[in-house]
Design a protein around this motif. Structure first.
Motif, PDB file in Angstrom:
ATOM      1  N   PHE A 105       0.809  -1.211   0.000  1.00  0.00           N
ATOM      2  CA  PHE A 105       0.000   0.000   0.000  1.00  0.00           C
ATOM      3  C   PHE A 105       0.849   1.270   0.000  1.00  0.00           C
ATOM      4  CE2 PHE A 105      -2.341  -3.222   2.546  1.00  0.00           C
ATOM      5  CZ  PHE A 105      -3.387  -3.434   1.667  1.00  0.00           C
ATOM      6  N   ARG A 106       0.277   2.331  -0.542  1.00  0.00           N
ATOM      7  CA  ARG A 106       0.871   3.663  -0.441  1.00  0.00           C
ATOM      8  C   ARG A 106       0.635   4.156   0.975  1.00  0.00           C
ATOM      9  NH1 ARG A 106      -2.013   7.311  -4.236  1.00  0.00           N
ATOM     10  NH2 ARG A 106      -1.106   5.889  -5.730  1.00  0.00           N
ATOM     11  N   VAL A 107       1.639   4.796   1.563  1.00  0.00           N
ATOM     12  CA  VAL A 107       1.526   5.281   2.939  1.00  0.00           C
ATOM     13  C   VAL A 107       1.688   6.796   2.948  1.00  0.00           C
ATOM     14  CG1 VAL A 107       2.423   5.145   5.286  1.00  0.00           C
ATOM     15  CG2 VAL A 107       2.436   3.103   3.830  1.00  0.00           C
ATOM     16  N   ASP A 108       0.556   7.504   3.000  1.00  0.00           N
ATOM     17  CA  ASP A 108       0.537   8.961   3.080  1.00  0.00           C
ATOM     18  C   ASP A 108       0.174   9.383   4.493  1.00  0.00           C
ATOM     19  OD1 ASP A 108       1.007   8.956   0.370  1.00  0.00           O
ATOM     20  OD2 ASP A 108      -0.954   9.731  -0.194  1.00  0.00           O
ATOM     21  N   PHE A 109       0.778  10.482   4.959  1.00  0.00           N
ATOM     22  CA  PHE A 109       0.536  10.960   6.312  1.00  0.00           C
ATOM     23  C   PHE A 109       0.853  12.446   6.388  1.00  0.00           C
ATOM     24  CE2 PHE A 109       4.721   9.206   5.842  1.00  0.00           C
ATOM     25  CZ  PHE A 109       5.569  10.111   6.466  1.00  0.00           C
ATOM     26  N   SER A 110       0.499  13.061   7.491  1.00  0.00           N
ATOM     27  CA  SER A 110       0.713  14.495   7.688  1.00  0.00           C
ATOM     28  C   SER A 110       2.200  14.810   7.781  1.00  0.00           C
ATOM     29  CB  SER A 110       0.016  14.954   8.974  1.00  0.00           C
ATOM     30  OG  SER A 110       0.421  16.269   9.297  1.00  0.00           O
ATOM     31  N   VAL A 111       2.612  15.908   7.156  1.00  0.00           N
ATOM     32  CA  VAL A 111       4.019  16.322   7.257  1.00  0.00           C
ATOM     33  C   VAL A 111       4.394  16.625   8.705  1.00  0.00           C
ATOM     34  CG1 VAL A 111       4.207  17.198   4.890  1.00  0.00           C
ATOM     35  CG2 VAL A 111       3.501  18.738   6.736  1.00  0.00           C
ATOM     36  N   HIS A 112       3.414  16.864   9.563  1.00  0.00           N
ATOM     37  CA  HIS A 112       3.684  17.142  10.969  1.00  0.00           C
ATOM     38  C   HIS A 112       4.215  15.912  11.711  1.00  0.00           C
ATOM     39  CE1 HIS A 112       2.162  21.130  10.504  1.00  0.00           C
ATOM     40  NE2 HIS A 112       1.040  20.660   9.998  1.00  0.00           N
ATOM     41  N   GLU A 113       4.118  14.734  11.073  1.00  0.00           N
ATOM     42  CA  GLU A 113       4.672  13.518  11.660  1.00  0.00           C
ATOM     43  C   GLU A 113       6.145  13.335  11.301  1.00  0.00           C
ATOM     44  OE1 GLU A 113       2.312   9.872  11.906  1.00  0.00           O
ATOM     45  OE2 GLU A 113       0.836  10.912  10.662  1.00  0.00           O
ATOM     46  N   ASP A 131       5.125   4.355  -3.295  1.00  0.00           N
ATOM     47  CA  ASP A 131       4.356   4.843  -4.444  1.00  0.00           C
ATOM     48  C   ASP A 131       4.779   4.179  -5.747  1.00  0.00           C
ATOM     49  OD1 ASP A 131       6.818   6.053  -4.589  1.00  0.00           O
ATOM     50  OD2 ASP A 131       6.049   8.049  -4.991  1.00  0.00           O
ATOM     51  N   HIS A 132       5.537   3.110  -5.694  1.00  0.00           N
ATOM     52  CA  HIS A 132       5.961   2.392  -6.896  1.00  0.00           C
ATOM     53  C   HIS A 132       4.878   1.414  -7.344  1.00  0.00           C
ATOM     54  CE1 HIS A 132      10.424   3.058  -5.619  1.00  0.00           C
ATOM     55  NE2 HIS A 132       9.754   4.177  -5.727  1.00  0.00           N
ATOM     56  N   GLY A 133       4.987   0.931  -8.566  1.00  0.00           N
ATOM     57  CA  GLY A 133       4.037  -0.060  -9.076  1.00  0.00           C
ATOM     58  C   GLY A 133       4.000  -1.298  -8.194  1.00  0.00           C
ATOM     59  N   GLN A 134       5.166  -1.701  -7.707  1.00  0.00           N
ATOM     60  CA  GLN A 134       5.263  -2.772  -6.720  1.00  0.00           C
ATOM     61  C   GLN A 134       5.839  -2.125  -5.459  1.00  0.00           C
ATOM     62  OE1 GLN A 134       7.637  -5.779  -8.697  1.00  0.00           O
ATOM     63  NE2 GLN A 134       5.789  -6.758  -9.449  1.00  0.00           N
ATOM     64  N   VAL A 163       8.928  11.251   1.318  1.00  0.00           N
ATOM     65  CA  VAL A 163       8.994  12.243   0.245  1.00  0.00           C
ATOM     66  C   VAL A 163       7.780  13.146   0.357  1.00  0.00           C
ATOM     67  CG1 VAL A 163      10.335  10.796  -1.333  1.00  0.00           C
ATOM     68  CG2 VAL A 163       7.843  10.699  -1.404  1.00  0.00           C
ATOM     69  N   PRO A 164       7.920  14.418  -0.037  1.00  0.00           N
ATOM     70  CA  PRO A 164       6.761  15.315   0.011  1.00  0.00           C
ATOM     71  C   PRO A 164       5.782  14.992  -1.114  1.00  0.00           C
ATOM     72  CG  PRO A 164       8.672  16.452  -0.883  1.00  0.00           C
ATOM     73  CD  PRO A 164       9.136  15.090  -0.466  1.00  0.00           C
ATOM     74  N   VAL A 165       4.497  15.092  -0.803  1.00  0.00           N
ATOM     75  CA  VAL A 165       3.444  14.931  -1.803  1.00  0.00           C
ATOM     76  C   VAL A 165       2.817  16.297  -2.062  1.00  0.00           C
ATOM     77  CG1 VAL A 165       1.252  13.805  -2.341  1.00  0.00           C
ATOM     78  CG2 VAL A 165       3.016  12.555  -1.081  1.00  0.00           C
ATOM     79  N   THR A 166       2.434  16.963  -0.990  1.00  0.00           N
ATOM     80  CA  THR A 166       1.922  18.336  -1.046  1.00  0.00           C
ATOM     81  C   THR A 166       2.554  19.084   0.129  1.00  0.00           C
ATOM     82  OG1 THR A 166       0.015  17.983   0.405  1.00  0.00           O
ATOM     83  CG2 THR A 166      -0.313  17.515  -1.949  1.00  0.00           C
ATOM     84  N   ASP A 167       2.140  20.317   0.337  1.00  0.00           N
ATOM     85  CA  ASP A 167       2.654  21.072   1.488  1.00  0.00           C
ATOM     86  C   ASP A 167       2.243  20.443   2.824  1.00  0.00           C
ATOM     87  OD1 ASP A 167       3.887  22.905  -0.147  1.00  0.00           O
ATOM     88  OD2 ASP A 167       2.286  24.408   0.026  1.00  0.00           O
TER      89      ASP A 167
END
Length: 106
Positions: free
Chosen positions: A14-22, A49-52, A36-40
């Motif tokens: 799975f993709r793992v997105d979280f708050s930059v505050h973490e 975020d890779h295919g695998q 890596v940054p996704v947004t601000d």
């Protein structure tokens, strides 16, 4: 022993997105260099975020001996992931592993 100490399928599914505050640089605990940054306001675990996907913090071989190198400092999505959940079963199937109910009596 928890199935999670030998599995690691969720860390490579799975993709793992979280708050930059973490992140460490924003006062949190997720080490800089592993995200890596996704947004601000959103960060992502490197490698997810890779295919695998395979999280950069994952060590070992999935289904045999897999461990999180930043377990104490992992982001909320990882903390909230439940062993034996539907998502857990989905990740295990992706890697050819049997459901926990069959292999661990869960």
């Amino acid at each position: 022993m928890s199935a999670c100490t030998t599995c690691g399928a969720c860390c490579a599914s799975f993709r793992v997105d979280f708050s930059v505050h973490e992140t460490q640089s924003e006062g949190g605990s997720v080490p800089d260099g592993l995200w890596v940054p996704v947004t601000d306001s959103i960060a992502r675990m490197r490698g997810t975020d890779h295919g695998q996907p395979r999280c950069a913090a994952l060590s070992g071989r999935i289904g045999e001996r897999a461990t999180c190198g930043i377990y104490e400092w992992r982001p909320n999505p990882c903390r909230e992931f439940e062993e034996g959940s539907d998502a857990c079963g989905q990740a295990r199937r992706r890697h050819g592993l049997s459901p926990l109910s069959a292999s661990f009596g869960g």
